[in-house]
Design an enzyme around this catalytic site. Structure first.
Site, PDB file in Angstrom:
ATOM      1  N   ARG A  46       0.807  -1.213   0.000  1.00  0.00           N
ATOM      2  CA  ARG A  46       0.000   0.000   0.000  1.00  0.00           C
ATOM      3  C   ARG A  46       0.847   1.272   0.000  1.00  0.00           C
ATOM      4  NH1 ARG A  46      -4.996  -1.465   3.724  1.00  0.00           N
ATOM      5  NH2 ARG A  46      -3.336  -2.830   4.405  1.00  0.00           N
ATOM      6  N   LYS A 152       3.566 -18.794   6.738  1.00  0.00           N
ATOM      7  CA  LYS A 152       2.819 -19.196   7.906  1.00  0.00           C
ATOM      8  C   LYS A 152       2.218 -17.961   8.570  1.00  0.00           C
ATOM      9  CE  LYS A 152       4.736 -19.758  11.770  1.00  0.00           C
ATOM     10  NZ  LYS A 152       5.577 -19.832  12.982  1.00  0.00           N
ATOM     11  N   ASP A 181       7.229 -23.884   5.360  1.00  0.00           N
ATOM     12  CA  ASP A 181       7.695 -24.075   6.733  1.00  0.00           C
ATOM     13  C   ASP A 181       9.200 -23.946   6.607  1.00  0.00           C
ATOM     14  OD1 ASP A 181       8.868 -25.124   9.040  1.00  0.00           O
ATOM     15  OD2 ASP A 181       7.150 -26.399   9.442  1.00  0.00           O
ATOM     16  N   HIS A 182       9.730 -22.797   7.004  1.00  0.00           N
ATOM     17  CA  HIS A 182      11.127 -22.524   6.627  1.00  0.00           C
ATOM     18  C   HIS A 182      12.116 -23.500   7.259  1.00  0.00           C
ATOM     19  CE1 HIS A 182      11.390 -20.322  10.438  1.00  0.00           C
ATOM     20  NE2 HIS A 182      12.698 -20.294  10.288  1.00  0.00           N
ATOM     21  N   LYS A 186      16.170 -25.578   5.976  1.00  0.00           N
ATOM     22  CA  LYS A 186      17.462 -25.461   6.661  1.00  0.00           C
ATOM     23  C   LYS A 186      18.364 -26.617   6.231  1.00  0.00           C
ATOM     24  CE  LYS A 186      15.693 -23.110  10.785  1.00  0.00           C
ATOM     25  NZ  LYS A 186      16.404 -21.870  11.007  1.00  0.00           N
ATOM     26  N   GLU A 220      14.964 -20.362  22.161  1.00  0.00           N
ATOM     27  CA  GLU A 220      15.387 -19.063  21.627  1.00  0.00           C
ATOM     28  C   GLU A 220      15.634 -18.101  22.777  1.00  0.00           C
ATOM     29  OE1 GLU A 220      13.117 -17.802  17.802  1.00  0.00           O
ATOM     30  OE2 GLU A 220      11.642 -18.698  19.126  1.00  0.00           O
ATOM     31  N   ASP A 239       2.777 -21.370  17.072  1.00  0.00           N
ATOM     32  CA  ASP A 239       3.870 -20.695  16.377  1.00  0.00           C
ATOM     33  C   ASP A 239       5.009 -21.665  16.029  1.00  0.00           C
ATOM     34  OD1 ASP A 239       5.180 -18.227  15.491  1.00  0.00           O
ATOM     35  OD2 ASP A 239       6.532 -18.502  17.186  1.00  0.00           O
ATOM     36  N   HIS A 244       7.073 -26.272  12.912  1.00  0.00           N
ATOM     37  CA  HIS A 244       8.502 -26.607  12.862  1.00  0.00           C
ATOM     38  C   HIS A 244       8.873 -27.877  13.648  1.00  0.00           C
ATOM     39  CE1 HIS A 244       8.551 -22.719  11.121  1.00  0.00           C
ATOM     40  NE2 HIS A 244       8.682 -22.009  12.221  1.00  0.00           N
ATOM     41  N   LYS A 344      10.599 -19.107  24.285  1.00  0.00           N
ATOM     42  CA  LYS A 344      11.263 -17.825  24.060  1.00  0.00           C
ATOM     43  C   LYS A 344      11.905 -17.364  25.370  1.00  0.00           C
ATOM     44  CE  LYS A 344       8.804 -16.344  20.017  1.00  0.00           C
ATOM     45  NZ  LYS A 344       9.823 -16.610  18.986  1.00  0.00           N
TER      46      LYS A 344
END
Ligand code: BG6
Length: 495
Positions: A46, A152, A181-182, A186, A220, A239, A244, A344
């Site tokens: 936008r 996702k 799904d990254h 990997k 993480e 998430d 994953h 996290k």
């Protein structure tokens, strides 16, 4: 190169994902010679930008985020000629005529019919409207050349995932839909299949007769940062686990595919998800732990608790940590627990899979000989360390018979000199080549949702009363330690 002329239309062109991942990946593919001679990258959003401004932004992004470092002037000049910007309101069907015109123009110039890849790097509420508008503008008709890439989260629960699948399949054939799904891109994750199925010594041991339990831990140090908006409606289960971690589990648990073809591989993964034991509310109480981080100190800096993060409800019950014990009910895995955990603001950022083998059937050495007796473990470290280590007992050099644990290590750093490509490079190249092996098929996503739904709904019906229950820079709530300790194990961490 093996890629045909390609036009990328990136929705969310000015967004974070394009800046950090997609654009740098395209640039590195270009540097490594993977981009077709004729290609065009059209960012759209936008925000009003000229081509020049958009190019300048991407230049900055690539300088900052590309694994190959600051862009080389000459290479950049060659690359940037292929980048354009189109202002658009994705909800307005009229906009899509502009894309049609651009596609026609490139095709005429290149005297060919290019592949057209619509990349939806936008918030999920835009997926349906963009897909419908692509269809209305008749841009989805060429089943061979048109593809849609969906980021996702794919659905918020089983029902919404099904709705989205239905909508997409009313417009596209499954072979045109690339659900990302990254983790599957990997390097170290792809290597799991190579390790299992290109070696003959693993398969005989790879079952309930020899494996005692499996751990998959993705921790993480980051908090939710600027993503409170999205994350507070999501949580660790949606998430990370639903996608994953369950995909990692599938790589470990799947049967050997007959070939490396996309559907064969994905069929074997769906088999695993279908074989996984469903949870009753009581199982959820016994085998699933959730947590939410409180404030604390990380690397000498005070960090806020989850409820104090921007755009997070100050009374939020969203979990930022989950630890779950799963079973795969089939011949290979009956009775072998798979412990998954993710969180996290944890003490370490690391993704590690640990496979613990059963003990020797009979110990011939006196117990004093075994200084640090430990069953064999295979440790697959996905990131940041990229390695596979096998922990075995060995005799320590000396006059007497003393055993201790040693590591047999394959690590990427010591073995290879070339830098591994980023997940997004692999995945984007696959979308150009039309290879869906590393993408989620519709039924795979649904099977994963089906598995986690009972856990999510049990959690939703019963608010957790003790949040926050772990502090920043810890290993998560105590209940997660207890979950695995009850079975006589403990979470493995790399030093
Ligand atoms: C994303 C999640 O899919 O994966 C994030 O939405 C998470 O919350 C990220 O931080 C982790 O990915 P990686 O590649 O850094 O392990």
């Amino acid at each position: 190169t093996k890629t045909d002329p390609t036009i990328f239309i990136i929705f969310g062109g000015t967004g974070d994902l394009n800046s950090r991942k997609i654009a740098p990946a395209l640039y590195n593919l270009f540097l490594d010679g993977w981009m077709p001679k004729q290609f065009s990258i059209i960012g759209t959003g936008r925000t009003k930008l000229t081509d020049e401004q958009f190019r300048e932004n991407l230049h900055n992004d690539i300088n900052q985020f590309s694994r190959s470092g600051k862009a080389d002037d000459k290479k950049w000049a060659d690359f940037v000629k292929n980048i354009y910007y189109q202002v658009s309101d994705a909800t307005d069907a009229e906009t899509y005529k502009e894309f049609g015109k651009r596609i026609d123009k490139h095709n005429a110039e290149w005297k060919t019919k290019a592949n057209v890849l619509f990349y939806l790097a936008v918030a999920p509420n835009f997926f349906p409207i963009i897909a419908s508008n692509i269809s209305k503008a008749k841009l989805a008709e060429d089943k061979k050349r048109v593809r849609i890439i969906i980021e996702k989260p794919f659905g918020h629960d089983l029902e919404t995932a099904k709705e989205l699948n239905q909508l997409l399949s009313s417009i596209f054939d499954e072979c045109q839909i690339y659900r990302i799904d990254h983790y599957l891109g990997k390097e170290t994750v792809q290597n799991i299949m190579a390790f299992r199925f290109a070696n003959s010594i693993m398969e005989p041991l790879w079952n309930r007769n020899y494996i005692e339990h499996v751990q998959i831990s993705v921790t993480e140090q980051l908090g939710v940062e600027e993503r409170g908006d999205y994350y507070d409606g999501s949580g660790a289960m949606r998430d990370m686990i639903q996608n994953h971690l369950l995909q990692l589990l599938c790589h470990i648990a799947m049967e050997p595919p007959v070939s490396f073809s996309a559907d064969e591989v994905r069929d074997r993964k769906v088999d695993v998800l279908k074989a996984m034991r469903r949870f009753t509310p009581e199982d959820v109480r016994n085998s699933a732990v959730r947590g939410q981080y409180g404030s604390g100190w990380m690397k000498g800096k005070e960090v806020p608790g989850y409820r104090e993060e921007p755009k997070v409800n100050p009374e939020s019950n969203t979990e930022t940590f989950a630890a779950i014990k799963f079973f795969v009910d089939n011949w290979r895995w009956q009775g072998v627990p798979f412990y998954l955990r993710t969180g996290k603001r944890m003490h370490q950022s690391s993704s590690v899979i640990t496979i613990q083998f059963k003990d020797v059937p009979h110990l011939i050495f006196p117990t004093e000989a075994a200084e640090s007796w430990q069953q064999n473990r295979l440790i697959i470290s996905i990131q940041p360390e990229m390695s596979i280590r096998l922990q075995v007992q060995a005799k320590r050099p000396g006059i007497d018979m003393v055993l201790n644990v040693v590591d047999m290590v394959f690590d990427y750093k010591g073995t290879y000199t070339n830098q591994a490509p980023e997940a997004y490079e692999t995945l984007i190249l696959d979308t150009m080549m039309g290879d869906q092996t590393l993408f989620m098929r519709g039924d795979q996503v649904e099977a994963a949702w089906d598995l986690v739904m009972p856990i999510l709904s049990t959690w939703q019906n019963k608010k957790s009363l003790n949040f926050p229950n772990y502090s920043a820079d810890s290993w998560g709530p105590e209940a997660a330690e207890a979950l695995i300790a009850r079975d006589g194990f403990n979470w493995f961490t790399l030093p």
